[in-house]
Design a protein around this motif. Sequence first.
Motif, PDB file in Angstrom:
ATOM      1  N   ILE A   9       0.833  -1.204   0.000  1.00 16.27           N
ATOM      2  CA  ILE A   9       0.000   0.000   0.000  1.00 16.27           C
ATOM      3  C   ILE A   9       0.864   1.248   0.000  1.00 16.27           C
ATOM      4  CG2 ILE A   9      -1.618   1.347   1.390  1.00 16.27           C
ATOM      5  CD1 ILE A   9      -2.865  -1.365   2.233  1.00 16.27           C
ATOM      6  N   ILE A  10       1.908   1.251   0.810  1.00 15.31           N
ATOM      7  CA  ILE A  10       2.815   2.410   0.861  1.00 15.31           C
ATOM      8  C   ILE A  10       3.515   2.596  -0.483  1.00 15.31           C
ATOM      9  CG2 ILE A  10       4.963   3.252   1.888  1.00 15.31           C
ATOM     10  CD1 ILE A  10       3.979   1.989   4.536  1.00 15.31           C
ATOM     11  N   LEU A  11       3.960   1.519  -1.107  1.00 13.96           N
ATOM     12  CA  LEU A  11       4.634   1.612  -2.391  1.00 13.96           C
ATOM     13  C   LEU A  11       3.693   2.157  -3.464  1.00 13.96           C
ATOM     14  CD1 LEU A  11       7.164   1.046  -4.081  1.00 13.96           C
ATOM     15  CD2 LEU A  11       6.255  -1.240  -4.476  1.00 13.96           C
ATOM     16  N   TRP A  12       2.474   1.622  -3.531  1.00 12.98           N
ATOM     17  CA  TRP A  12       1.514   2.098  -4.523  1.00 12.98           C
ATOM     18  C   TRP A  12       1.117   3.545  -4.261  1.00 12.98           C
ATOM     19  CZ3 TRP A  12       0.388   0.589  -9.155  1.00 12.98           C
ATOM     20  CH2 TRP A  12       0.641  -0.724  -9.513  1.00 12.98           C
ATOM     21  N   ALA A  13       0.883   3.897  -3.017  1.00 11.81           N
ATOM     22  CA  ALA A  13       0.493   5.275  -2.696  1.00 11.81           C
ATOM     23  C   ALA A  13       1.626   6.241  -3.035  1.00 11.81           C
ATOM     24  CB  ALA A  13       0.113   5.384  -1.226  1.00 11.81           C
ATOM     25  N   GLY A  14       2.841   5.871  -2.728  1.00 10.07           N
ATOM     26  CA  GLY A  14       3.979   6.722  -3.047  1.00 10.07           C
ATOM     27  C   GLY A  14       4.162   6.890  -4.546  1.00 10.07           C
ATOM     28  N   THR A  15       3.998   5.799  -5.277  1.00 12.28           N
ATOM     29  CA  THR A  15       4.118   5.872  -6.732  1.00 12.28           C
ATOM     30  C   THR A  15       3.019   6.735  -7.325  1.00 12.28           C
ATOM     31  OG1 THR A  15       5.136   3.677  -6.766  1.00 12.28           O
ATOM     32  CG2 THR A  15       4.250   4.509  -8.845  1.00 12.28           C
ATOM     33  N   LEU A  16       1.788   6.554  -6.868  1.00  9.05           N
ATOM     34  CA  LEU A  16       0.683   7.372  -7.369  1.00  9.05           C
ATOM     35  C   LEU A  16       0.872   8.845  -7.026  1.00  9.05           C
ATOM     36  CD1 LEU A  16      -2.399   5.097  -6.681  1.00  9.05           C
ATOM     37  CD2 LEU A  16      -1.392   5.677  -8.890  1.00  9.05           C
ATOM     38  N   ALA A  17       1.345   9.123  -5.831  1.00  8.48           N
ATOM     39  CA  ALA A  17       1.581  10.515  -5.437  1.00  8.48           C
ATOM     40  C   ALA A  17       2.672  11.138  -6.308  1.00  8.48           C
ATOM     41  CB  ALA A  17       1.976  10.588  -3.965  1.00  8.48           C
ATOM     42  N   LEU A  18       3.727  10.391  -6.560  1.00  9.19           N
ATOM     43  CA  LEU A  18       4.805  10.903  -7.393  1.00  9.19           C
ATOM     44  C   LEU A  18       4.333  11.124  -8.822  1.00  9.19           C
ATOM     45  CD1 LEU A  18       7.767  11.696  -7.437  1.00  9.19           C
ATOM     46  CD2 LEU A  18       8.289   9.344  -8.043  1.00  9.19           C
ATOM     47  N   MET A  19       3.573  10.188  -9.348  1.00 12.33           N
ATOM     48  CA  MET A  19       3.029  10.359 -10.698  1.00 12.33           C
ATOM     49  C   MET A  19       2.088  11.558 -10.745  1.00 12.33           C
ATOM     50  SD  MET A  19       4.221   7.889 -12.691  1.00 12.33           S
ATOM     51  CE  MET A  19       3.079   7.288 -13.881  1.00 12.33           C
ATOM     52  N   GLY A  20       1.318  11.779  -9.687  1.00 14.37           N
ATOM     53  CA  GLY A  20       0.436  12.938  -9.625  1.00 14.37           C
ATOM     54  C   GLY A  20       1.207  14.239  -9.618  1.00 14.37           C
ATOM     55  N   MET A  42      13.518  10.986 -16.792  1.00 15.24           N
ATOM     56  CA  MET A  42      13.402  11.159 -15.330  1.00 15.24           C
ATOM     57  C   MET A  42      12.290  10.291 -14.773  1.00 15.24           C
ATOM     58  SD  MET A  42      14.255  15.143 -14.440  1.00 15.24           S
ATOM     59  CE  MET A  42      12.842  15.810 -15.258  1.00 15.24           C
ATOM     60  N   MET A  43      11.166  10.205 -15.484  1.00 20.95           N
ATOM     61  CA  MET A  43      10.066   9.356 -15.023  1.00 20.95           C
ATOM     62  C   MET A  43      10.484   7.888 -15.053  1.00 20.95           C
ATOM     63  SD  MET A  43       6.141   9.232 -16.288  1.00 20.95           S
ATOM     64  CE  MET A  43       5.693  10.825 -15.688  1.00 20.95           C
ATOM     65  N   ALA A  44      11.220   7.496 -16.091  1.00 16.24           N
ATOM     66  CA  ALA A  44      11.695   6.117 -16.175  1.00 16.24           C
ATOM     67  C   ALA A  44      12.651   5.791 -15.030  1.00 16.24           C
ATOM     68  CB  ALA A  44      12.381   5.885 -17.520  1.00 16.24           C
ATOM     69  N   VAL A  45      13.497   6.735 -14.644  1.00 18.06           N
ATOM     70  CA  VAL A  45      14.421   6.520 -13.525  1.00 18.06           C
ATOM     71  C   VAL A  45      13.645   6.326 -12.227  1.00 18.06           C
ATOM     72  CG1 VAL A  45      16.156   7.662 -12.084  1.00 18.06           C
ATOM     73  CG2 VAL A  45      16.407   7.651 -14.557  1.00 18.06           C
ATOM     74  N   VAL A  46      12.635   7.148 -11.998  1.00 13.68           N
ATOM     75  CA  VAL A  46      11.844   7.036 -10.771  1.00 13.68           C
ATOM     76  C   VAL A  46      11.123   5.694 -10.719  1.00 13.68           C
ATOM     77  CG1 VAL A  46       9.844   7.979  -9.554  1.00 13.68           C
ATOM     78  CG2 VAL A  46      11.583   9.511 -10.452  1.00 13.68           C
ATOM     79  N   ILE A  47      10.505   5.299 -11.826  1.00 11.13           N
ATOM     80  CA  ILE A  47       9.811   4.007 -11.865  1.00 11.13           C
ATOM     81  C   ILE A  47      10.814   2.877 -11.693  1.00 11.13           C
ATOM     82  CG2 ILE A  47       8.513   2.450 -13.368  1.00 11.13           C
ATOM     83  CD1 ILE A  47       7.154   5.000 -14.507  1.00 11.13           C
ATOM     84  N   GLY A  48      11.972   2.985 -12.352  1.00 14.01           N
ATOM     85  CA  GLY A  48      13.004   1.963 -12.217  1.00 14.01           C
ATOM     86  C   GLY A  48      13.507   1.827 -10.784  1.00 14.01           C
ATOM     87  N   LEU A  49      13.663   2.948 -10.098  1.00 13.62           N
ATOM     88  CA  LEU A  49      14.088   2.892  -8.691  1.00 13.62           C
ATOM     89  C   LEU A  49      13.036   2.204  -7.820  1.00 13.62           C
ATOM     90  CD1 LEU A  49      15.719   6.408  -8.235  1.00 13.62           C
ATOM     91  CD2 LEU A  49      16.869   4.194  -8.246  1.00 13.62           C
ATOM     92  N   ASN A  50      11.761   2.495  -8.074  1.00  9.85           N
ATOM     93  CA  ASN A  50      10.702   1.827  -7.313  1.00  9.85           C
ATOM     94  C   ASN A  50      10.700   0.328  -7.556  1.00  9.85           C
ATOM     95  OD1 ASN A  50       9.426   3.812  -5.771  1.00  9.85           O
ATOM     96  ND2 ASN A  50       8.290   4.551  -7.534  1.00  9.85           N
ATOM     97  N   VAL A  51      10.860  -0.083  -8.801  1.00 14.05           N
ATOM     98  CA  VAL A  51      10.885  -1.510  -9.116  1.00 14.05           C
ATOM     99  C   VAL A  51      12.116  -2.166  -8.504  1.00 14.05           C
ATOM    100  CG1 VAL A  51      11.116  -3.159 -11.016  1.00 14.05           C
ATOM    101  CG2 VAL A  51       9.485  -1.279 -11.185  1.00 14.05           C
ATOM    102  N   ALA A  52      13.269  -1.520  -8.625  1.00 15.00           N
ATOM    103  CA  ALA A  52      14.505  -2.079  -8.061  1.00 15.00           C
ATOM    104  C   ALA A  52      14.404  -2.214  -6.542  1.00 15.00           C
ATOM    105  CB  ALA A  52      15.693  -1.201  -8.436  1.00 15.00           C
TER     106      ALA A  52
END
Length: 67
Positions: A9-20, A42-52
């Motif tokens: 939940i924290i990961l999804w909420a953080g990702t959604l907030a960042l995308m927002g 930059m968006m790809a780096v942020v998503i990549g960091l979350n996945v990593a």
Amino acid sequence: MSRDAKNSIILWAGTLALMGVVWALLQLDIGAHIPDRWVWPMMAVVIGLNVARSIWDRFRRRDAKFR
């Protein structure tokens, strides 16, 4: 609620907030000083960091011994 559910939940909420925030920067021209060619990398780096980080946490938890 389990620890995994909370982390998910924290990961999804953080990702959604960042995308927002990124969406708001693009739509409201707040980030007008950011060159267009940097936006998607930059968006790809942020998503990549979350996945990593998710993968790293999964391997770290797998090796840990829970009681």
